[in-house]
Design a protein around this motif. Structure first.
Motif, short mmCIF file in Angstrom:
data_model
loop_
_atom_site.label_atom_id
_atom_site.label_comp_id
_atom_site.label_asym_id
_atom_site.label_seq_id
_atom_site.Cartn_x
_atom_site.Cartn_y
_atom_site.Cartn_z
N ASP A 288 -33.77 -32.19 -83.36
CA ASP A 288 -33.36 -30.79 -83.18
C ASP A 288 -32.02 -30.51 -83.86
O ASP A 288 -31.85 -29.47 -84.50
N GLU A 289 -31.07 -31.43 -83.71
CA GLU A 289 -29.76 -31.24 -84.32
C GLU A 289 -29.85 -31.24 -85.85
O GLU A 289 -29.23 -30.43 -86.52
N LEU A 290 -30.64 -32.14 -86.40
CA LEU A 290 -30.81 -32.20 -87.85
C LEU A 290 -31.52 -30.95 -88.37
O LEU A 290 -31.16 -30.41 -89.41
N ALA A 291 -32.52 -30.48 -87.62
CA ALA A 291 -33.23 -29.27 -88.02
C ALA A 291 -32.30 -28.05 -88.03
O ALA A 291 -32.47 -27.14 -88.84
N LYS B 100 -27.58 -37.37 -90.76
CA LYS B 100 -27.20 -36.11 -91.40
C LYS B 100 -28.37 -35.60 -92.21
O LYS B 100 -29.39 -36.27 -92.33
N THR B 101 -28.20 -34.41 -92.77
CA THR B 101 -29.18 -33.91 -93.72
C THR B 101 -28.51 -33.75 -95.06
O THR B 101 -27.29 -33.59 -95.15
N LYS B 102 -29.32 -33.81 -96.10
CA LYS B 102 -28.81 -33.71 -97.46
C LYS B 102 -29.73 -32.78 -98.23
O LYS B 102 -30.95 -32.82 -98.06
N GLU B 103 -29.15 -31.93 -99.04
CA GLU B 103 -29.94 -31.03 -99.88
C GLU B 103 -30.40 -31.79 -101.11
O GLU B 103 -29.60 -32.41 -101.80
N ARG B 104 -31.68 -31.77 -101.37
CA ARG B 104 -32.23 -32.39 -102.57
C ARG B 104 -32.59 -31.26 -103.54
O ARG B 104 -33.35 -30.35 -103.19
N ALA B 105 -32.05 -31.31 -104.73
CA ALA B 105 -32.25 -30.25 -105.73
C ALA B 105 -33.69 -30.24 -106.24
O ALA B 105 -34.40 -31.25 -106.20
N ALA B 106 -34.11 -29.07 -106.70
CA ALA B 106 -35.44 -28.95 -107.32
C ALA B 106 -35.43 -29.77 -108.61
O ALA B 106 -34.41 -29.92 -109.27
#
Length: 91
Positions: A34-37, A51-57
Motif C-alpha cells: 500500500d505504501e509503495l502504491a 522504494k519505487t523507481k520510475e522506469r523511462a519509456a
C-alpha cells in the motif's frame, strides 16, 4: 524459503501460533504494498528500504520477430539492502 516456510520459522522464533503469525506477515506485506502504491518508501534502519523507481519509456525488440516494440514508462518497486544486512550476508 517461501511464505509458508517463513511463517513457520517466524512462529517458532516468536512462540506465536502459525495463524497469528500468518496474519501479521500478511498485514506487513499489504502495508508495504500500500505504501509503495502510494509512492512512499518503507525504511528499516540496518535492514533496508523498499522504494519505487520510475522506469523511462524505451524501445524493445520482440525476440520472435525482431520487430521493435514500444515499452511504456512505469513505476517499479525496488529494495536496497541496508548495511547490517549486507554485512551479515558477506562471506
Amino acid at each position: 524459503m517461501n511464505r509458508a516456510e517463513f511463517v513457520d520459522a517466524l512462529a517458532e522464533k516468536t512462540g506465536q501460533t502459525k495463524a497469528a503469525t500468518k496474519a501479521v506477515v500478511d498485514a506487513f506485506l499489504e502495508t508495504v504494498s500500500d505504501e509503495l502504491a502510494a509512492g512512499r518508501s518503507v525504511d528499516f534502519v540496518g535492514f533496508g528500504s523498499f522504494k519505487t523507481k520510475e522506469r523511462a519509456a524505451r524501445t524493445g525488440k520482440n525476440p520472435q520477430t525482431g520487430n521493435p516494440v514500444a515499452i511504456p514508462a512505469k513505476r517499479v518497486p525496488v529494495f536496497a539492502a541496508g548495511k547490517k544486512l549486507k554485512d551479515s550476508t558477506a562471506g
